[in-house]
Enzyme design. Structure first.
Site, PDB file in Angstrom:
ATOM      1  N   ASP A 187      31.552  47.484  38.177  1.00 48.65           N
ATOM      2  CA  ASP A 187      32.820  46.742  37.922  1.00 48.65           C
ATOM      3  C   ASP A 187      32.199  45.396  37.622  1.00 48.65           C
ATOM      4  O   ASP A 187      31.321  44.822  38.694  1.00 48.65           O
ATOM      5  CB  ASP A 187      33.377  46.725  39.291  1.00 48.65           C
TER       6      ASP A 187
ATOM      7  N   SER B  42      42.014  46.230  46.956  1.00 47.68           N
ATOM      8  CA  SER B  42      42.429  45.614  48.094  1.00 47.68           C
ATOM      9  C   SER B  42      43.488  46.481  48.921  1.00 47.68           C
ATOM     10  O   SER B  42      43.195  46.600  50.122  1.00 47.68           O
ATOM     11  CB  SER B  42      43.460  44.481  47.780  1.00 47.68           C
TER      12      SER B  42
END
Ligand SMILES: [Zn+2]
Length: 322
Positions: A83, A270
């Site tokens: 990522d 998140s």
């Protein structure tokens, strides 16, 4: 099944009108929670590792944890993805070190520099059987070491996507249509409030997405920063000693709509962090005498699994698609 690239996953997702979840992994409990959910729901899944995760857990530990998950879940395709790779060297190190997919994020550079660096990574990756995600446009928010100040974000310019993809040869493209990294995706000033006083963010720019799809038919699109910051977990964190006022995310129904279009990969981090933290805080508050890490990491792992199962069924639509 061994680790796979995302090529086949994305083709099936594009044609099937769903998206594959890309979840960030940092430790054993997170890897287990994600892959247990995907395994039970027969869903393909992407496990992604950021530069920060690599610094925290070490490359070898993460690769071996993911390899263990592949052995434990032989019926589902699993990809291991970098990522936000920010240099050729970082991408090369992951390509050489067992990843099946990397992202080169040169979106903060000029259009020409973004193309040059992306192309360099694509050439090396393709020579080694690895696929590449690139990015055009800039998301706001904070993710590990990627920090973009509010106001500096920029929507992807659809008129640039064809040239970018054809000149770089990238395999998928992350675009900016109003998603954002972190648990505080929008300031209160950017939002409205609903009748319960909860912040409602500005809607995603589906017009930008549609324009990109028109110019790149059949090409997989990626959305970063796509947590929804469920208020039940914000409440749980705050109720048990946390302090996260006005955390706000992307409504799940908008992501569901994007998944039915050309969006084949949706990044969610998140929400997993929130679910773990909320449950650990609750556990500590309810069991002040406990001190065995297994006691609080077990409900935390279950919270990861429940969150991922929810996303697979109600946001991504990838259940039963393995
Ligand atoms: Zn991201």
């Amino acid at each position: 099944m061994s680790l796979v690239t995302t090529t086949e996953m994305f083709k099936k997702a594009y044609d099937g009108g769903y998206a594959v979840g890309a979840f960030n992994v940092n430790n054993m409990e997170i890897v287990q929670g994600i892959t247990e959910a995907a395994g039970e729901l027969k869903s393909p899944v992407i496990l992604q590792v950021s530069k920060g995760a690599r610094a925290y857990a070490n490359h070898t530990y993460l690769v071996k944890l993911v390899e263990a998950a592949v052995i434990e879940n032989p019926e589902i395709p699993i990809a291991l993805h970098l990522d936000h790779g920010d240099t050729f060297e970082l991408c090369k190190s992951c390509i050489d070190g067992g990843f099946t997919s990397v992202m080169i994020d040169a979106s903060s550079k000029s259009f020409e520099d973004n193309i040059a660096l992306t192309k360099q990574v694509v050439e090396y990756a393709h020579d080694h059987g690895v696929v590449v995600e690139a990015e055009l446009g800039t998301l706001a928010g904070i993710e590990d070491e990627v920090v973009v100040e509010s106001g500096k974000e920029a929507y992807t310019r659809p008129e640039e996507v064809e040239e970018f993809v054809s000149r770089t040869g990238c395999d998928s493209l992350a675009i900016a249509i109003g998603t954002s990294h972190g648990a505080y995706k929008f300031t209160a000033a950017q939002c409205t409030r609903n009748e319960e006083g909860i912040l409602v963010p500005p809607p995603l720019r589906f017009d930008v997405l549609e324009e990109c799809i028109k110019r790149l038919p059949g090409f997989p699109i990626v959305l970063h920063g796509s947590s929804s910051v469920p208020q039940e977990f914000v409440k749980m964190v705050n109720e048990y000693g946390g302090n996260m006022p006005d955390a706000v995310g992307i409504p799940e129904e908008q992501l569901r709509k994007a998944a039915t279009l050309a969006v084949c990969k949706i990044n969610i981090d998140s929400d997993i962090r929130l679910a773990m933290t909320g449950n650990i805080r609750k556990y500590f508050a309810e069991h002040p005498d406990h001190f065995d890490p297994r006691q609080y990491l077990k409900p935390a792992r279950q919270a990861v699994k429940d969150m991922v199962a929810h996303k697979i069924k109600y946001v991504l639509g990838s259940d039963g698609k393995a």
